[in-house]
Enzyme design. Structure first.
Site, short mmCIF file in Angstrom:
data_model
loop_
_atom_site.label_atom_id
_atom_site.label_comp_id
_atom_site.label_asym_id
_atom_site.label_seq_id
_atom_site.Cartn_x
_atom_site.Cartn_y
_atom_site.Cartn_z
N TYR A 1 0.80 -1.25 -0.18
CA TYR A 1 -0.08 0.19 0.03
C TYR A 1 0.92 1.14 0.03
CZ TYR A 1 -3.64 3.18 1.70
OH TYR A 1 -4.71 4.40 1.67
N LYS B 1 -0.95 -1.00 -4.43
CA LYS B 1 -1.86 -0.17 -4.51
C LYS B 1 -1.49 1.27 -4.68
CE LYS B 1 -5.09 1.33 -1.03
NZ LYS B 1 -5.49 2.54 -1.46
#
Ligand code: SI3
Length: 291
Positions: free
Chosen positions: A136, A164
């Protein structure tokens, strides 16, 4: 093994006024995303879930509720990152045992961790679990940047299958797409879904998809079909909506928009502020304008 590609709602959590989890409301948000929004998956325990303000037990309970409600209807990714590495390791085991399709972890934040420390963090989270990890990457909130050679080192671990990418740097996105054709890249900024799709992302994870899923799907599919001007029309409306949501308070306004649809989306967790009458009234106007 489930294909992870597609569009995910970053799952909101419903809270009661006293800050406790509103389980009924949370289940309604999950069902709404599956039955009405037709999402491919849910990203559970992210920023949108107000995760970094929760205790370990609360994080576990939300993972349990999401899995219990969604079952195998959609793909489930558990965000387990925390600057408490022991907690991340514990949550990774917990979510894997529950049957989550993949894990994700925010880069460790607050302290200025070196890249070796960041790498150690990811290796430690996944070393004892049989699951896939999505990094992330959200430098505007964490202050943590990762270069292409550093991503290459992280991706050398086969369990680290993607990122992400919550970044507006399209040069970096293009470089990553070219450098890592076999890794998954999920766009994290809903307001930039069209250009990210042009650059070949594998999916997207967004907070506003909880309420704006149909338009997000249109943008994604039209862009993939090379119907760029049509997609841009929808992105323009979407970005008017996102601008209005951001001006009124991001997660609270999305919850108030869900409440307009009869969903018990509840309050935000302190220190996020309670709803004011003005904020509620503005959310009603936004709902009338866009839905
Ligand atoms: O972890 C998360 O819930 C996300 O990061 C989801 C997503 O990337 C959102 N980012 C944040 C920080 O909320 C976006 O969907 C974002 O809210 C949206 O693009 C509006 O700026």
């Amino acid at each position: 093994m489930r294909d992870l590609k597609g569009l995910y709602s970053a799952l909101l959590c419903s809270f009661h006024e006293d800050g406790t989890i509103n389980e009924k409301g949370l289940r309604q948000i999950i069902r709404h995303n599956i039955d009405h929004n037709k999402m491919d998956g849910l990203y559970v325990g992210g920023s949108t879930g107000e995760n970094f303000m929760l205790s370990t037990e609360e994080k576990k309970r939300i993972f349990e509720i999401a899995k219990d409600e969604a079952k195998d209807d959609v793909t489930l990714i558990a965000q387990v990152g925390s600057i408490n590495l022991k907690e991340s390791i514990e949550l990774a085991k917990f979510a894997t045992d529950l049957g989550y399709d993949a894990l994700s972890a925010v880069t460790p934040f607050y302290y200025k961790f070196s890249f070796d420390e960041v790498r150690h963090y990811y290796e430690s989270i996944i070393s004892d679990v049989d699951n896939r990890m999505i990094i992330y990457f959200i430098p505007f909130l964490t202050g943590v940047n990762i270069s292409i050679p550093q991503f290459e080192k992280l991706f050398a671990n086969k369990k680290i299958v993607g990122v992400k990418f919550t970044q507006g740097d399209f040069y970096l996105l293009e470089r990553m797409r070219k450098a890592f054709p076999d890794k998954l890249i999920f766009a994290g900024f809903d307001e930039m879904l069209l250009p990210a799709t042009v650059l070949g992302i594998d999916g997207a994870i967004g907070s506003t998809y909880n309420v704006n899923a149909a338009r997000a799907r249109q943008i994604y599919e039209l862009t993939r079909a090379n119907k760029i001007s049509e997609a841009l029309e929808v992105q323009h409306i979407t970005n008017d909506l996102i601008t209005d949501i951001l001006d009124n308070g991001l997660y609270g306004t999305i919850k108030l928009l869900l409440a307009e649809q009869g969903i018990e989306a509840g309050c935000c967790r302190e220190p996020m502020k309670p709803y004011t009458p003005e904020m509620r009234a503005r959310a009603k106007e936004i709902y009338k304008k866009y839905f």
